[in-house]
Design an enzyme around this catalytic site. Structure first.
Site, short mmCIF file in Angstrom:
data_model
loop_
_atom_site.label_atom_id
_atom_site.label_comp_id
_atom_site.label_asym_id
_atom_site.label_seq_id
_atom_site.Cartn_x
_atom_site.Cartn_y
_atom_site.Cartn_z
NE ARG A 262 -26.29 -16.14 -22.63
CZ ARG A 262 -27.01 -17.25 -22.74
NH1 ARG A 262 -26.85 -18.04 -23.80
NH2 ARG A 262 -27.88 -17.59 -21.81
NE ARG A 277 -23.64 -17.35 -33.15
CZ ARG A 277 -23.65 -18.39 -32.31
NH1 ARG A 277 -23.35 -18.21 -31.04
NH2 ARG A 277 -23.94 -19.60 -32.74
CD GLU A 349 -30.07 -23.48 -27.71
OE1 GLU A 349 -30.02 -22.98 -26.57
OE2 GLU A 349 -29.05 -23.77 -28.37
CB SER A 352 -30.85 -24.90 -23.13
OG SER A 352 -30.29 -24.91 -24.43
NE ARG A 391 -30.41 -18.42 -31.97
CZ ARG A 391 -29.40 -19.21 -31.66
NH1 ARG A 391 -29.65 -20.40 -31.12
NH2 ARG A 391 -28.15 -18.85 -31.88
#
Length: 428
Positions: A262, A277, A349, A352, A391
């Protein structure tokens, strides 16, 4: 893709639902879609009438040919004008349909009614598990450096920032986590494991909703116009593209490990330390194809499957229901699973879990027939990270760090890693 029949039949319902997202540009898009849809239906009606006239004319021409052996010049001219008019309307209809489809791709999914109103500050914690440790201790990048398992400097040298290099026991830890998750989901949760390509065609990303709106966030190859997957959701969902599934065999459940890529354009400067990130990361993904009637129950089930990973890793976490203005473009409902990381003092997070209702299925044309002879209907698609590693690793290192610099390993992971503790070189 939204249901244009629903927009036509209940425009106020669609507008009210999408207004909850807080995107004022959607109102203009809906106006354009309604205008194009009206024009499409008008053109289709005109074409039907003209084609009926042409059919009747062809019958009359046949009778005239039998009687006179030829058609008068004025009749031939009329038939030519009729054909030209039909051809022009067909071309216009194709243009309108192309414009309609292109604009519809930019309309987000309708958030489900149970989502809280508002932005991320209105996200709701629906449950939690475990007792979060008090803040303090080292952040994960310091722990990992001391253990000699993560080399961010050499990763940046190789590819730029956001491309971590795991070394020694760090590489083994990544592999162990992936294997634990795949075994859990296939052996206990009933998923079929898939090893998909990590390069996919443009229409695959369009089917799951990353394109065309978010093209700047994905990595693309030139000149073949292939894309590195931002998530295994893309190839897994498109496994059944343009298919009619047997409703009796639903749900279908797939899991896959892939690296994910990404660019995250516009996210520079946010959480850039350590693993918070990154541009390349490992993830185990869960995708389910379900009947519409079972969608809500299946979403809760899948969320529980992702939660089980965190429980096996003994990581305190919470499940957060995203508010209408925070939910993703393609999602109708999303739970975020957030693990507590005491070293950075944040909830991170790590998964999801989303219901897309029939939004992706419309884009990818994935349907099912509930019973033999039934009219096919669109399936509902669901996906969850099961889970993402960076994470999760950060939370694991920070939660289980010890005063001597070592990190203990949760019992479920010990057989995969081959040790119950990571120790700094030299023992401290």
């Amino acid at each position: 893709m939204i249901d244009l029949k629903l927009l036509r039949a209940s425009p106020d319902q669609v507008r009210s639902a999408l207004a909850r997202r807080g995107d004022t540009g959607v109102t203009r898009l809906l106006d354009e879609l309604e205008a194009l849809d009206m024009r499409r239906r008008a053109l289709a009606g005109q074409l039907d009438q003209l084609k009926a006239e042409r059919n009747e004319a062809a019958k009359a021409d046949g009778r005239m040919m039998k009687e006179k052996g030829a058609l008068p010049a004025d009749v031939v001219a009329q038939r030519k004008r009729l054909g030209e008019r039909i051809g022009a309307l067909e071309a216009e209809l194709r243009d309108v349909e192309t414009a309609l489809e292109a604009k519809a791709l930019y309309v987000p999914n309708l958030p489900l009614p149970e989502l809280p109103d508002g932005d991320a500050s209105h996200n709701a914690v629906v449950r939690s598990w475990g007792a979060p440790a008090e803040g303090g201790g080292r952040p994960h990048w310091e722990i990992a450096e001391r253990l000699g398992i993560l080399d961010l400097r050499r990763g940046a040298l190789l590819s730029g920032s956001g491309f971590p290099v795991f070394v020694g026991q760090g590489a083994r830890l990544v592999r162990a986590l992936v294997q634990l998750m795949l075994d859990l989901h296939t052996r206990e949760h009933g998923y079929i494991e898939v090893e998909p390509p990590v390069l996919v065609r443009r229409d695959m990303l369009q089917g799951t909703g990353q394109l065309p709106k978010f093209e700047e966030d994905v990595y693309k190859t030139v000149p073949d116009d292939l894309f590195l997957v931002p998530t295994a959701e893309v190839p897994l969902t498109n496994l059944h593209r343009d298919e009619i599934l047997d409703g009796a065999k639903l749900p279908l459940a797939y899991t896959a490990y892939t690296p994910c890529f990404r660019r995250e354009a516009g996210a520079h400067g946010k959480d850039t330390r350590g693993l918070l990130r990154v541009h390349q990361f490992d993830k185990v993904e869960l995708v389910r194809f379900v009947r519409a009637a079972d969608s809500a129950r299946e979403h809760e089930l899948m969320t529980g499957h992702a939660e089980t990973v965190l429980q096996r890793l003994e990581l305190p976490y919470r499940v957060v229901l995203l508010a209408a203005r925070d939910v993703g473009f393609t999602s109708a409902k999303t739970y975020d699973l957030e693990a507590w990381a005491p070293g950075v003092g944040q909830w991170l997070e790590v998964s999801s879990s989303s219901s897309f209702t029939d939004y992706q299925a419309r884009r990818a044309n994935i349907r099912c027939r509930l019973k033999p002879g039934d009219k096919p209907e669109f399936v509902h698609t669901l996906n969850a990270s099961g889970v993402a590693l960076p994470r999760t690793l950060a939370a694991l290192l920070e939660t289980r760090q010890q005063p001597d610099g070592s990190v203990t390993i949760p019992a479920a992971l010990v057989p995969y890693l081959g040790t119950d503790r990571l120790v700094p070189p030299g023992g401290g």
